[in-house]
Enzyme design. Structure first.
Site, PDB file in Angstrom:
ATOM      1  N   ARG A  99       1.046  -1.136   0.159  1.00  0.00           N
ATOM      2  CA  ARG A  99      -0.026   0.095   0.282  1.00  0.00           C
ATOM      3  C   ARG A  99       1.023   1.251  -0.029  1.00  0.00           C
ATOM      4  O   ARG A  99       0.454   2.346  -0.782  1.00  0.00           O
ATOM      5  CB  ARG A  99      -1.021   0.059   1.232  1.00  0.00           C
ATOM      6  CG  ARG A  99      -1.680   1.357   1.411  1.00  0.00           C
ATOM      7  CD  ARG A  99      -2.564   1.583   0.248  1.00  0.00           C
ATOM      8  NE  ARG A  99      -3.260   0.601  -0.582  1.00  0.00           N
ATOM      9  CZ  ARG A  99      -3.568   0.619  -1.768  1.00  0.00           C
ATOM     10  NH1 ARG A  99      -3.405   1.573  -2.647  1.00  0.00           N
ATOM     11  NH2 ARG A  99      -4.359  -0.417  -2.238  1.00  0.00           N
ATOM     12  N   LYS A 166       5.288  38.410  -2.244  1.00  0.00           N
ATOM     13  CA  LYS A 166       3.917  38.282  -2.671  1.00  0.00           C
ATOM     14  C   LYS A 166       3.315  39.512  -2.230  1.00  0.00           C
ATOM     15  O   LYS A 166       3.665  40.429  -1.384  1.00  0.00           O
ATOM     16  CB  LYS A 166       3.270  37.126  -2.096  1.00  0.00           C
ATOM     17  CG  LYS A 166       3.819  35.919  -2.593  1.00  0.00           C
ATOM     18  CD  LYS A 166       3.043  34.498  -2.601  1.00  0.00           C
ATOM     19  CE  LYS A 166       2.120  34.585  -3.734  1.00  0.00           C
ATOM     20  NZ  LYS A 166       1.402  33.369  -3.649  1.00  0.00           N
ATOM     21  N   GLU A 199       5.533  39.495  -6.851  1.00  0.00           N
ATOM     22  CA  GLU A 199       4.079  39.476  -7.364  1.00  0.00           C
ATOM     23  C   GLU A 199       3.571  40.835  -7.824  1.00  0.00           C
ATOM     24  O   GLU A 199       3.640  41.591  -6.877  1.00  0.00           O
ATOM     25  CB  GLU A 199       3.255  38.714  -6.390  1.00  0.00           C
ATOM     26  CG  GLU A 199       1.743  38.469  -6.889  1.00  0.00           C
ATOM     27  CD  GLU A 199       0.793  37.667  -5.756  1.00  0.00           C
ATOM     28  OE1 GLU A 199       0.861  36.508  -5.718  1.00  0.00           O
ATOM     29  OE2 GLU A 199       0.535  38.589  -5.004  1.00  0.00           O
ATOM     30  N   ASP A 220      -0.157  38.355 -11.520  1.00  0.00           N
ATOM     31  CA  ASP A 220      -1.036  37.642 -10.656  1.00  0.00           C
ATOM     32  C   ASP A 220      -2.545  38.026 -10.991  1.00  0.00           C
ATOM     33  O   ASP A 220      -3.114  39.169 -10.892  1.00  0.00           O
ATOM     34  CB  ASP A 220      -0.889  37.992  -9.056  1.00  0.00           C
ATOM     35  CG  ASP A 220      -1.870  37.396  -8.259  1.00  0.00           C
ATOM     36  OD1 ASP A 220      -2.306  36.058  -8.170  1.00  0.00           O
ATOM     37  OD2 ASP A 220      -2.617  38.022  -7.290  1.00  0.00           O
TER      38      ASP A 220
END
Length: 281
Positions: A99, A166, A199, A220
């Site tokens: 698994r 960002k 960004e 963005d």
């Protein structure tokens, strides 16, 4: 800081701990300790195979006596019925690793297959599809490796190998000029050679980023029309990346705008695993 090999080893340790625990009591109670056997990995769905090298690590870590014979390598296009590899050894070990190995192989192959589909939409263009940090906790290295196997490129691995400023960083720092200046100062003082990406949300921020001197600008949530205008404005002065809400149906349109990269969270955050099974033979 741990090496990639150490992080993968830690992941496998955790995977065995959560799955096997204090023992696979079904296997221990039904299979003699000296029983030997063979199992093969059978592909049940068309796609790109990924995870063979990691599968080898799974078997070696759990039981070094397991012998793996590979027929199909990572990156190959596979179809239903293909046998990727055969593993021989103690049946108890085969059953207890099944698994964990399948979870990794199916996940990585699904990501590689999806990445190949996205990248194929950009055929003939310079644009490369990028992954993001929207990955399964603990499996980032494997998922990003699967993106590369599928023909895509890796963005930063984490928060440590690139500076990506960002919108929130910009707002808290007081603006793009301040944020970039602080990032450059930090790199100099700490002796780090890190690329800086910013960004941007509009034309003014593009101009600020260019003036500040960054390695890449991320557009963005720009429309294709605004993206084309931004690429013309930047005019080869730095790398350009498109991001935000771009789907496989709109990917080509953004690529034709001339961007260098398109980052797509869907490569890793919502991928369907490639169907396969591990059967006795």
């Amino acid at each position: 800081m741990k090496t990639n090999e150490e992080l993968i080893d830690d992941l496998l340790t955790l995977a065995f701990a959560e799955d096997v625990g204090d023992g696979d009591h079904t296997t221990l109670s039904t299979i003699p300790a000296d029983e030997m056997g063979r199992q093969r990995l059978i592909v049940k769905e068309e796609g790109i195979l990924a995870g063979v090298d990691i599968a080898r690590k799974v078997f070696e870590k759990f039981d070094p006596s397991l012998k793996m014979t590979v027929m199909i390598e990572d990156g190959a296009h596979v179809k239903p019925g293909d046998v990727a590899f055969v593993v021989e050894g103690p049946v108890r070990s085969l059953l207890q690793t099944e698994r964990t190995m399948l979870n990794i192989m199916q996940r990585m192959s699904g990501i590689a297959t999806t990445t190949a589909r996205y990248q194929s939409r950009l055929e003939g263009l310079k644009t490369k599809v990028l992954d993001t940090r929207k990955t399964t906790p603990g499996m980032r290295l494997l998922e990003k490796e699967a993106v590369k196997i599928g023909g895509g490129c890796n963005h930063r691995i984490g928060l440590f190998d690139m500076i990506l400023i960002k919108d929130n960083h910009v707002d808290f720092a007081g603006g793009i000029p301040q944020a970039v200046a602080a990032a450059k100062k930090y790199c100099k003082e700490t002796g780090r050679d890190l690329k800086i990406e910013v960004e941007v949300r509009n034309t003014d921020e593009i101009l600020q980023a260019l003036e500040a001197g960054v390695d890449r600008i991320m557009l963005d949530n720009f429309t294709p029309e605004r993206t084309r205008e931004a690429v013309e404005l930047i005019a080869g002065r730095t790398e350009v990346e498109s991001s935000g809400g771009i789907t496989i149906d709109t990917l080509r349109e953004y690529g034709e705008c001339g961007v260098d990269f398109i980052s797509v969270g869907a490569l890793t955050h919502s991928v369907k695993g490639l169907d396969m099974s591990f059967k006795a033979c």
